[in-house]
Structure formats: C-alpha cells, structure tokens
Design an enzyme around this catalytic site. Sequence first.
Site, PDB file in Angstrom:
ATOM      1  N   HIS A 166     -10.467   0.513   0.116  1.00  0.00           N
ATOM      2  CA  HIS A 166     -10.486   1.600   1.095  1.00  0.00           C
ATOM      3  C   HIS A 166     -11.946   1.719   1.513  1.00  0.00           C
ATOM      4  O   HIS A 166     -12.800   2.030   0.687  1.00  0.00           O
ATOM      5  CB  HIS A 166      -9.984   2.881   0.420  1.00  0.00           C
ATOM      6  CG  HIS A 166     -10.160   4.127   1.219  1.00  0.00           C
ATOM      7  ND1 HIS A 166      -9.090   4.848   1.714  1.00  0.00           N
ATOM      8  CD2 HIS A 166     -11.267   4.810   1.592  1.00  0.00           C
ATOM      9  CE1 HIS A 166      -9.542   5.909   2.356  1.00  0.00           C
ATOM     10  NE2 HIS A 166     -10.858   5.904   2.293  1.00  0.00           N
ATOM     11  N   HIS A 200       0.845  -1.201   0.000  1.00  0.00           N
ATOM     12  CA  HIS A 200       0.000   0.000   0.000  1.00  0.00           C
ATOM     13  C   HIS A 200       0.878   1.248   0.000  1.00  0.00           C
ATOM     14  O   HIS A 200       1.239   1.775   1.050  1.00  0.00           O
ATOM     15  CB  HIS A 200      -0.930   0.009   1.207  1.00  0.00           C
ATOM     16  CG  HIS A 200      -2.029   1.018   1.112  1.00  0.00           C
ATOM     17  ND1 HIS A 200      -3.297   0.773   1.571  1.00  0.00           N
ATOM     18  CD2 HIS A 200      -2.059   2.282   0.613  1.00  0.00           C
ATOM     19  CE1 HIS A 200      -4.066   1.841   1.355  1.00  0.00           C
ATOM     20  NE2 HIS A 200      -3.308   2.774   0.780  1.00  0.00           N
ATOM     21  N   ASP A 232       0.895   2.660   3.823  1.00  0.00           N
ATOM     22  CA  ASP A 232       0.049   3.712   3.246  1.00  0.00           C
ATOM     23  C   ASP A 232       0.869   4.994   3.064  1.00  0.00           C
ATOM     24  O   ASP A 232       0.423   6.102   3.378  1.00  0.00           O
ATOM     25  CB  ASP A 232      -1.196   3.973   4.100  1.00  0.00           C
ATOM     26  CG  ASP A 232      -2.224   4.864   3.387  1.00  0.00           C
ATOM     27  OD1 ASP A 232      -2.083   5.099   2.175  1.00  0.00           O
ATOM     28  OD2 ASP A 232      -3.173   5.329   4.055  1.00  0.00           O
ATOM     29  N   PHE A 252      -5.208  14.503   3.481  1.00  0.00           N
ATOM     30  CA  PHE A 252      -4.942  13.378   4.363  1.00  0.00           C
ATOM     31  C   PHE A 252      -3.634  12.693   3.950  1.00  0.00           C
ATOM     32  O   PHE A 252      -3.299  12.630   2.775  1.00  0.00           O
ATOM     33  CB  PHE A 252      -6.066  12.343   4.269  1.00  0.00           C
ATOM     34  CG  PHE A 252      -7.391  12.784   4.815  1.00  0.00           C
ATOM     35  CD1 PHE A 252      -7.643  12.755   6.174  1.00  0.00           C
ATOM     36  CD2 PHE A 252      -8.407  13.205   3.963  1.00  0.00           C
ATOM     37  CE1 PHE A 252      -8.870  13.134   6.688  1.00  0.00           C
ATOM     38  CE2 PHE A 252      -9.647  13.582   4.460  1.00  0.00           C
ATOM     39  CZ  PHE A 252      -9.883  13.550   5.829  1.00  0.00           C
TER      40      PHE A 252
END
Length: 428
Positions: free
Chosen positions: A178, A59, A304, A322
């Site tokens: 997600h 990810h 991530d 984000f």
Amino acid sequence: MNWFIKNASIIGENGELKRIDLKVEGTKIVEMGENLENHDVPEYQAEGLFVSPGFVDLHVHLREPGGEHKETIATGTKAASKGGFTTIAAMPNTRPVPDSVNTLEALKQKIEETAHVRVLPYAAITERQTGKSINDLSALKESGAFAFTDDGVGVQSAGTMLEAMRQAAAIGASVVAHCEENTLINKGSVHEGKFSKKHEIAGIPSVCESVHIARDVLLAEAAGVHYHVCHISTKESVRTVRDAKKAGINVTAEVTPHHLLLCEDDIPGLDPNFKMNPPLRSKEDRDALIEGLLDGTIDFIATDHAPHTQAEKSEGMQLAPFGIVGLETAFPLLYTGFVEKGIFTLDQLIDWLTIKPCEAFNLPYGKLEVGGDADFTLIDLSGQHAVNPADFLSKGKNTPFSGWECKGWPVATFYQGSLVWNEGGNEE
C-alpha cells in the site's frame, strides 16, 4: 460430491459463446465438452448461463480476528462465493496482526473451520505493521504466508523496505505494498483536487502515492524481488510502473473496480460511502487506469473489499473510516460498465479476474480445464437488477453503487466441487 453441469456457455476460439457441459468428480473437473452424457449424478441446468473459472481476488479485508463487528471469515467468504470468487487473499490488518508463526497458525485454523472458499493469508512485513522491526519472513512463509505486506500503511523507511525485500527475495516470496508517503498525506479525506477545494476539506495529493511507488520499484530492482503495487490510482503511478516494467523490474500492479468506474466528479456531496484509500482521483487519472489495464501495465483487478459498520460510516466524510465493500458487485459492475459498452471484451475481463492474478503470483488457480480444480461460477449475462446493499451477505453495506442497474450477476458458485452459493438456495 459429483456434479453434471449441462448447457453452460464459454468463450470459444473465435470469441463467440459456445455450449459446454462439465463433469465434476469430487474436487476436480474430469470432462468438458458438448453433448456429454450424464450417468446418474446431480445435474445443474445451466441453460443461458456463462461459466467462468472461479474469480480470484488478492486484496480482501476479512477483519477477523479483532474486527468481527465489521466482517468475519465466514461472512466475508460467503460474500465472496456470491460474487463468484473462489480464491481470495486476506490482508493482515487484523488484531492481532499475523506477524508471527503463532498468530498465523491461529488464523489458518479459523480459516479451515469457517471459510466457504479458499483463503490465502498474507503476513505482515513488520511487527504489528509499525514499519520498524522486520518479522521472521522465512518462518512465516514456511508456515503458509501467501505473501508479505503491511497493507493499510506504507513502509516509510527505505532501509527497512530494502532489507525486507532482500529477505523476501531470498525465500522466493513477494512483497506487496500500500503506497503512501506519510509526510504527504496532509490528514486528507479525499483526493486533492476539484472536490476537496469545492468542499474546503483536506485532500491527499497524487504524489503521495506515486513517489512511494517510484522509491519501491528501484528498491525492488536492487533486491531482485517480485514487488506488487496495491490499488493503483494515479496517472503518475501508472507511468512509473510502465517505466519500471520497460526497465525489466519485476513489478506487478492491481486496480479496483471503483477506481475504474468512478472519479472525484462522481462524488455526490459529502457521502462517506465514496470515501476510500486511495481516494477517487481525477477523470484523467481514471482514464490512465483504464489505459494501463488495457496495455498490460496494470496486471489485474482486485476489489479491496473493506467492510465497515453503518455507525462508523455515518461519522461523515472527514471522520468515517476509508473503504467500501466490493466482492458481491465486482463482476456485474465491470461487465455492465465496460463489456456492455465495448471498452473491454468479456475474455479480457475474465482474464483480469482469474488467470492474470494467478500468473502474477505463480498460483495454480484461475483456470477451467480437465484435471483442474472444480472452482467455477455460473453467471447470468443478460438478467438485470439493481445493486441492493440490503441483499449483501457481507456484514458491510458500505457501497457507492447502491441502485446501479447491472447485468452479469453470478447465480451459482462451485468451490472444490461443492455448490457454495446458489441463487435459489440449496447450497451443499
């Protein structure tokens, strides 16, 4: 190129560290053992260093094409090599989106030309990640798509998701999600909890994630597909995945280092470097994630990695994008935060960063063995220094861990037998 790695340490059968030498010929490990003889090939003296299979991160956001001001394939994969990662999977929220054979082939060509480590490209489930028109999944898989996801946005239509899952199942592909129910996001910037109430800003409730996972695991059961949950963050989500596994549904899940290490109590005011999606949840949620990882509900760890520019992150908690970076700090943060404290064993942590993600997606990587790929990293488990964003090779410097003192820093990484990162320089 051939290499001789001398006096490294690995985990022995009794869990203790033991000495080992490695011989590398071309892209493969050809011999492993104690007190091997070097026959005139370059030698890397690994005294005092631990050798691990190259880490695997499924990810990662590399931003290219379309977001090269944040990151490129070259800078992101160089950051990966510095962090000990030799295999990463690139999320498809680029511009253009890899949602057709043409765009995927162009992405693969750029990877071939500029990547420093192995990059597995995701393709989008739907056209432009809009959640509406399903792409030609079969053609994309044939063209080299690793798996399918609309990462960054959850597929909102149950009917669309079920059809995509059926198509993926028919071609033996995985669907990765997600998970967010858009009607429950409430324009939130942080978790709906103590922090959001204290600062009087909109929060994202836990149920926003868990209800989407609950829907999807049942759809996955109906479709007979491998379904994977990205960056799980709530105790309800952990419970849902645990129940689904008990029911025999083919579901796997990942958790990030920041959700294991931090909770909303750790956010020092309105600092956008603590803004990520999913947000940092409650302490109870964090404890449930740790428990879920230890009991096998959560399969592996993924960073991530989400680089942004300083200008973007300076817009404040409510307006800033984000995401945080994670490739260069994942192992030292986790080693210091959990292994050094006796919560995880070193063996467990290595597994969650190597073999476990590969088992979940049936990949032939994440192992250190004779005849296998010469993908490995050498780590200093005892040397300690602070996280310093100024030293990052990633274009992104957005981390909440600046100044954290850590042990367990990778000092050299080999990919396919080539030295792609070396703390002292002199990479091939």
